[in-house]
Write a protein that holds these residues in place. Structure first.
Motif, PDB file in Angstrom:
ATOM      1  N   ARG A  60       0.890  -1.204  -0.244  1.00  0.00           N
ATOM      2  CA  ARG A  60       0.073   0.013   0.144  1.00  0.00           C
ATOM      3  C   ARG A  60       0.999   1.358  -0.043  1.00  0.00           C
ATOM      4  N   ARG A  61       0.248   2.325  -0.408  1.00  0.00           N
ATOM      5  CA  ARG A  61       1.047   3.572  -0.525  1.00  0.00           C
ATOM      6  C   ARG A  61       0.278   4.731  -0.303  1.00  0.00           C
ATOM      7  N   ASP A  62       0.914   5.669   0.439  1.00  0.00           N
ATOM      8  CA  ASP A  62       0.484   6.828   0.999  1.00  0.00           C
ATOM      9  C   ASP A  62       1.416   8.243   0.619  1.00  0.00           C
ATOM     10  N   GLY A  63       1.396   8.749  -0.475  1.00  0.00           N
ATOM     11  CA  GLY A  63       2.331   9.628  -0.931  1.00  0.00           C
ATOM     12  C   GLY A  63       3.536   8.910  -1.320  1.00  0.00           C
ATOM     13  N   ASP A  64       4.639   9.239  -0.570  1.00  0.00           N
ATOM     14  CA  ASP A  64       5.702   8.599  -0.818  1.00  0.00           C
ATOM     15  C   ASP A  64       6.204   7.849   0.301  1.00  0.00           C
ATOM     16  N   THR A  65       5.082   7.258   0.961  1.00  0.00           N
ATOM     17  CA  THR A  65       5.622   6.188   1.863  1.00  0.00           C
ATOM     18  C   THR A  65       4.874   4.901   1.668  1.00  0.00           C
ATOM     19  N   ILE A  66       5.600   3.987   1.469  1.00  0.00           N
ATOM     20  CA  ILE A  66       5.010   2.698   1.004  1.00  0.00           C
ATOM     21  C   ILE A  66       4.984   1.655   2.215  1.00  0.00           C
ATOM     22  N   VAL A  67       3.904   0.709   2.348  1.00  0.00           N
ATOM     23  CA  VAL A  67       4.000  -0.075   3.566  1.00  0.00           C
ATOM     24  C   VAL A  67       3.336  -1.558   2.900  1.00  0.00           C
ATOM     25  N   ALA A  68       4.173  -2.237   3.259  1.00  0.00           N
ATOM     26  CA  ALA A  68       3.991  -4.027   2.718  1.00  0.00           C
ATOM     27  C   ALA A  68       4.086  -4.712   3.812  1.00  0.00           C
ATOM     28  N   GLY A  69       2.882  -5.616   3.703  1.00  0.00           N
ATOM     29  CA  GLY A  69       2.807  -6.620   5.050  1.00  0.00           C
ATOM     30  C   GLY A  69       2.616  -7.988   4.680  1.00  0.00           C
ATOM     31  N   THR A  70       2.927  -8.925   5.453  1.00  0.00           N
ATOM     32  CA  THR A  70       2.487 -10.393   5.086  1.00  0.00           C
ATOM     33  C   THR A  70       1.081 -10.506   5.679  1.00  0.00           C
ATOM     34  N   ARG A  71       0.496 -11.509   5.362  1.00  0.00           N
ATOM     35  CA  ARG A  71      -0.831 -11.869   5.847  1.00  0.00           C
ATOM     36  C   ARG A  71      -0.648 -13.292   6.125  1.00  0.00           C
ATOM     37  N   LEU A  72       0.162 -13.751   7.235  1.00  0.00           N
ATOM     38  CA  LEU A  72       0.315 -15.238   7.521  1.00  0.00           C
ATOM     39  C   LEU A  72      -0.663 -15.786   8.559  1.00  0.00           C
ATOM     40  N   GLY A  73      -1.034 -14.945   9.249  1.00  0.00           N
ATOM     41  CA  GLY A  73      -1.901 -15.335  10.599  1.00  0.00           C
ATOM     42  C   GLY A  73      -0.996 -15.591  11.876  1.00  0.00           C
TER      43      GLY A  73
END
Length: 377
Positions: A60-73
């Motif tokens: 995901r991205r907001d402006g020039d900040t990028i957030v990337a996450g796993t969804r492994l539970g």
């Protein structure tokens, strides 16, 4: 592969070599306010990693900040964050490999603060296969300028759910050791008043600059404390960092302003720090111009204790302010951990030791995936 370091393919090709990746990240200039090109490249790299053999990433991205996450539970989530921007360039790009005091380094703007930390993040994200915890990777803009522009703060306001986690690691340079929490900071202006007069008849006035001697003497006589918080020693400081006053070369000044910076232990709140300064300088009036809470290290949390065991060494207190404070305000314990010596941050000779980049990357990978062989990065 493109020879242009701005091409994401150049970064993708170096994902298994965090030292080379550091150099290529440095060669994409990203002075605060100009992070878009690097943010675009990092986002493309994260999509490439997500499509690989490791866990899929929700990018995901907001402006020039990028957030990337796993969804492994997994039962816990670890956040690993780093900023993309640097202070202005001082004829120290493109990056170079040099040997300093017998050690190979990457020399150039951002090498220490903190492209090496970003390389650590991306290399680990690329190498992960079965992490023991869910992981959120954050790459944010505008860390080196006023707090109101900070990308991590912006995401906390707009998308607080993106920052959900149990423990956070900020990749600020820490000599590849753990620096827990951080001191708080507050800046105030302390004002003295006088009466203007012609300097030829100084006895008709009251010199506000002379009255500032009382403020300076209090500061010079003050002995700051070292405060133990959660097992770490935070050394405080109280210092004059600026002074202004004067009207003209022949006028007795009627006002003088001393700017004071107080760095306080994270066991003290920002409100308590302000109250202390008002009492300390009374009856001189003060005006708060800037302030930020400190952050307790939170090393009593299980995830933090496991991180300490994985990294080794003895955690130290972070005496400066960093964005671990933002995580602390969200109730997430956080530490600083990254390659590089902060003493070289922002300098024309900024550099990072190649060995530290490799060791920090391996240590972080060992924490996130204990069964992974350390030699894979």
């Amino acid at each position: 592969m493109s020879s242009d370091p701005r091409d994401p393919a150049a970064l993708i090709a170096a994902l298994s070599d965090p030292v080379e990746l550091t150099a290529r990240l440095c060669d994409i200039p990203s002075v605060s306010g100009s992070e878009t090109r690097l943010a675009d490249a990092v986002e493309a790299v994260l999509h490439h990693i997500s499509a690989g053999p490791g866990p899929e990433l929700d990018v995901r991205r907001d402006g020039d900040t990028i957030v990337a996450g796993t969804r492994l539970g997994r039962g816990e989530r670890v956040i690993v964050a780093g900023h993309l921007d640097t202070v202005p360039i001082e004829e120290n790009l493109p990056s170079e490999r040099r040997v300093l005091d017998g050690r190979e380094v990457i020399w150039g703007r951002g090498a220490c603060d903190m492209k090496a930390g970003v390389a650590m993040q991306l290399s680990c994200a690329h190498a992960l296969r079965e992490p023991s915890r869910d992981v959120t990777w954050i790459f944010y803009d505008h860390e080196e300028v006023e707090a109101a522009l900070n990308g991590l703060g912006r995401v906390a306001r707009r998308h607080p759910d993106w920052l959900s986690g149990d423990f956070a690691i900020l990749g600020e340079p820490s000599l590849a050791g753990i620096e827990g929490g951080c001191n708080g900071t507050i800046r105030v202006e302390v004002t003295t008043s006088g009466v203007r007069a012609h300097s030829a008849r100084a006895f008709k006035g009251v010199n506000a600059i002379h009255r500032a001697a009382d403020i300076l003497n209090r500061l010079a006589d003050h002995r700051t404390e070292t405060v133990r918080v959660d097992g770490l020693d935070y050394r405080e400081s109280l210092s004059a960092v600026g002074i202004r006053g004067g009207v003209a070369g022949n006028v007795i000044p009627d006002e003088c302003v001393v700017t004071v910076n107080y760095r306080f232990a994270p066991s003290t709140s920002l409100a308590a720090a302000e109250a202390f300064l008002r009492e300390f300088f009374a009856p001189h009036p003060i005006r708060v111009t800037d302030g930020a809470e400190g952050a307790r290290p939170g090393l009593d949390r299980p995830a933090a204790q496991e991180f300490v065991r994985a990294i080794g060494g003895t955690p130290q207190a972070k005496l400066g302010w960093t964005d671990v404070s933002r995580f602390s305000q969200l109730g997430i314990p956080a530490v600083n951990f990254g390659p590089g010596d902060a003493m070289f941050a922002h300098r024309a000779d900024e550099h990072v030791e190649c060995g530290q980049v490799v060791s920090a990357t391996r240590s972080l990978l060992r924490f996130l995936e204990p069964t992974q062989a350390a030699g894979e990065v």
